[in-house]
Design a protein around this motif. Structure first.
Motif, PDB file in Angstrom:
ATOM      1  N   ASN A 103       0.823  -1.207   0.000  1.00  0.00           N
ATOM      2  CA  ASN A 103       0.000   0.000   0.000  1.00  0.00           C
ATOM      3  C   ASN A 103       0.858   1.258   0.000  1.00  0.00           C
ATOM      4  O   ASN A 103       0.539   2.230  -0.688  1.00  0.00           O
ATOM      5  CB  ASN A 103      -0.949   0.015   1.204  1.00  0.00           C
ATOM      6  CG  ASN A 103      -2.142  -0.887   1.004  1.00  0.00           C
ATOM      7  OD1 ASN A 103      -2.573  -1.114  -0.122  1.00  0.00           O
ATOM      8  ND2 ASN A 103      -2.694  -1.397   2.090  1.00  0.00           N
ATOM      9  N   THR A 107       0.819   4.072  -2.928  1.00  0.00           N
ATOM     10  CA  THR A 107       0.623   5.494  -2.643  1.00  0.00           C
ATOM     11  C   THR A 107       1.745   6.329  -3.235  1.00  0.00           C
ATOM     12  O   THR A 107       1.507   7.358  -3.869  1.00  0.00           O
ATOM     13  CB  THR A 107       0.537   5.720  -1.118  1.00  0.00           C
ATOM     14  OG1 THR A 107      -0.554   4.968  -0.603  1.00  0.00           O
ATOM     15  CG2 THR A 107       0.353   7.185  -0.789  1.00  0.00           C
ATOM     16  N   ASN A 110       1.340   6.414  -7.010  1.00  0.00           N
ATOM     17  CA  ASN A 110       0.236   7.297  -7.390  1.00  0.00           C
ATOM     18  C   ASN A 110       0.635   8.764  -7.269  1.00  0.00           C
ATOM     19  O   ASN A 110       0.294   9.581  -8.129  1.00  0.00           O
ATOM     20  CB  ASN A 110      -1.007   7.013  -6.545  1.00  0.00           C
ATOM     21  CG  ASN A 110      -1.766   5.797  -7.032  1.00  0.00           C
ATOM     22  OD1 ASN A 110      -1.711   5.453  -8.206  1.00  0.00           O
ATOM     23  ND2 ASN A 110      -2.468   5.141  -6.128  1.00  0.00           N
ATOM     24  N   ASN A 111       1.374   9.101  -6.206  1.00  0.00           N
ATOM     25  CA  ASN A 111       1.855  10.476  -6.040  1.00  0.00           C
ATOM     26  C   ASN A 111       2.809  10.854  -7.165  1.00  0.00           C
ATOM     27  O   ASN A 111       2.726  11.959  -7.715  1.00  0.00           O
ATOM     28  CB  ASN A 111       2.538  10.655  -4.682  1.00  0.00           C
ATOM     29  CG  ASN A 111       1.549  10.607  -3.534  1.00  0.00           C
ATOM     30  OD1 ASN A 111       0.356  10.819  -3.728  1.00  0.00           O
ATOM     31  ND2 ASN A 111       2.039  10.323  -2.346  1.00  0.00           N
TER      32      ASN A 111
END
Length: 142
Positions: A103, A107, A110-111
């Motif tokens: 996860n 994250t 995605n950033n």
């Protein structure tokens, strides 16, 4: 010195927790690598499956598994009676840690993707502005 050595050679290390944090991290890293290498050799020489999970002094998780850590752990789970709570807690902790790590990576990716999209949008606007400026300059000169 009969054999011509100048140093002390390998010294016996007292088995207690190291006080110096920097030395502790270096020793942990070297010993972890050595342990994983020994486990790999054990797998190759004896044809066994191995799973190692190590928590570093800074609470990072390192694992080694042959052929695959999840496969070995799942094989272990299937042979352990369900009433063994400590084993199940260990396995759940491993799964949760792996999920948490995945996860965190998702994250971060995605950033990074969002930042790259913003950069692409800014470059597109800059290209358009440059084309408009250049087009106006060509009309003035023509």
């Amino acid at each position: 010195m009969l054999n011509g050595r100048k140093g002390k050679g390998r010294q016996k290390i007292e088995m207690k927790k190291m006080g110096n944090e920097s030395n502790l991290q270096v020793t942990f890293s070297k010993r972890r690598s050595g342990l994983f290498k020994k486990a790999s050799e054990f797998c190759t020489l004896c044809g066994v499956d191995v799973a190692l999970v190590i928590f570093s002094p800074s609470e990072k998780v390192f694992s080694f598994g042959h052929p695959d850590i999840d496969m070995v752990i799942n094989r272990y789970i299937s042979r352990v009676p369900l009433q063994n709570n400590s084993s199940m807690q260990f396995i759940e902790a491993h799964c949760n840690t792996t999920l948490s790590d995945l996860n965190a990576q998702l994250t971060q990716m995605n950033n990074t993707l969002d930042n790259e999209k913003k950069r692409g949008d800014e470059l597109s606007l800059l290209r358009k502005a440059t084309r408009l400026s250049f087009g106006g300059l060509v009309q003035l000169m023509g």
